[in-house]
Write a protein that holds these residues in place. Structure first.
Motif, PDB file in Angstrom:
ATOM      1  N   ASP A   1      31.710  25.312  36.148  1.00  0.00           N
ATOM      2  CA  ASP A   1      31.395  26.549  36.849  1.00  0.00           C
ATOM      3  C   ASP A   1      32.378  27.645  36.471  1.00  0.00           C
ATOM      4  O   ASP A   1      33.549  27.381  36.213  1.00  0.00           O
ATOM      5  CB  ASP A   1      31.452  26.328  38.365  1.00  0.00           C
ATOM      6  N   ILE A   2      31.872  28.848  36.466  1.00  0.00           N
ATOM      7  CA  ILE A   2      32.701  30.009  36.171  1.00  0.00           C
ATOM      8  C   ILE A   2      33.056  30.676  37.482  1.00  0.00           C
ATOM      9  O   ILE A   2      32.203  30.891  38.338  1.00  0.00           O
ATOM     10  CB  ILE A   2      31.939  31.005  35.271  1.00  0.00           C
ATOM     11  N   VAL A   3      34.324  31.017  37.645  1.00  0.00           N
ATOM     12  CA  VAL A   3      34.754  31.720  38.845  1.00  0.00           C
ATOM     13  C   VAL A   3      34.372  33.189  38.704  1.00  0.00           C
ATOM     14  O   VAL A   3      34.669  33.831  37.696  1.00  0.00           O
ATOM     15  CB  VAL A   3      36.273  31.574  39.059  1.00  0.00           C
ATOM     16  N   VAL A   4      33.683  33.701  39.688  1.00  0.00           N
ATOM     17  CA  VAL A   4      33.257  35.094  39.683  1.00  0.00           C
ATOM     18  C   VAL A   4      34.414  35.950  40.196  1.00  0.00           C
ATOM     19  O   VAL A   4      34.972  35.680  41.250  1.00  0.00           O
ATOM     20  CB  VAL A   4      32.015  35.287  40.582  1.00  0.00           C
ATOM     21  N   GLU A   5      34.768  36.960  39.430  1.00  0.00           N
ATOM     22  CA  GLU A   5      35.884  37.815  39.814  1.00  0.00           C
ATOM     23  C   GLU A   5      35.434  38.903  40.786  1.00  0.00           C
ATOM     24  O   GLU A   5      34.259  39.267  40.846  1.00  0.00           O
ATOM     25  CB  GLU A   5      36.519  38.421  38.570  1.00  0.00           C
TER      26      GLU A   5
END
Length: 129
Positions: A1-5
């Motif tokens: 998963d990519i962390v949303v900034e």
């Protein structure tokens, strides 16, 4: 998963009124937030701190495995856990965040594959007007 900034959260909220957040983790059938969720929660907190005039629904979603009743309660409990984390760890006002759970009622993918189920298990921030 990519962390949303935080900046992307703001952009999506402004454009679409909501954003799906992945990276908030729970054990199966549990609502206690796992420690590896911290980075995503920190970005949500940063967004809220930098945008004090924005209030949000924190909406929990599940896949369709299990009963509707169990998934409805689980999604709400998980949303409440996220709200509590943000309030307790970042002093986000209780008047800014509203927890709700919709269980399996708003899938964004199929529940026939593991990949689809993973996409359906999410938390969404929805701008509260």
């Amino acid at each position: 998963d990519i962390v949303v900034e935080a900046d992307l959260i703001k952009e999506k909220i402004e454009l679409e009124g909501k954003i799906a957040i992945y990276g908030i983790y729970f054990d199966v059938a549990k609502s206690q937030i796992k420690p590896d969720s911290e980075e995503s929660l920190e970005q949500i907190a940063l967004f809220l701190i930098e945008n004090p005039d924005i209030n949000c629904w924190v909406v929990g979603h599940t896949d369709s495995d299990g009963s509707f009743e169990v998934n409805g309660k689980l999604s709400l409990d998980r949303a409440k856990a996220g709200v509590s984390y943000l309030q307790n760890n970042h002093s986000i006002s209780p008047t800014r965040l509203f927890a709700e759970g919709v269980g399996p009622l708003a899938p964004i993918s199929t529940n026939d594959t593991e990949e689809g189920k993973k996409l359906n298990r999410r938390v969404e921030l929805v701008k509260k007007e």
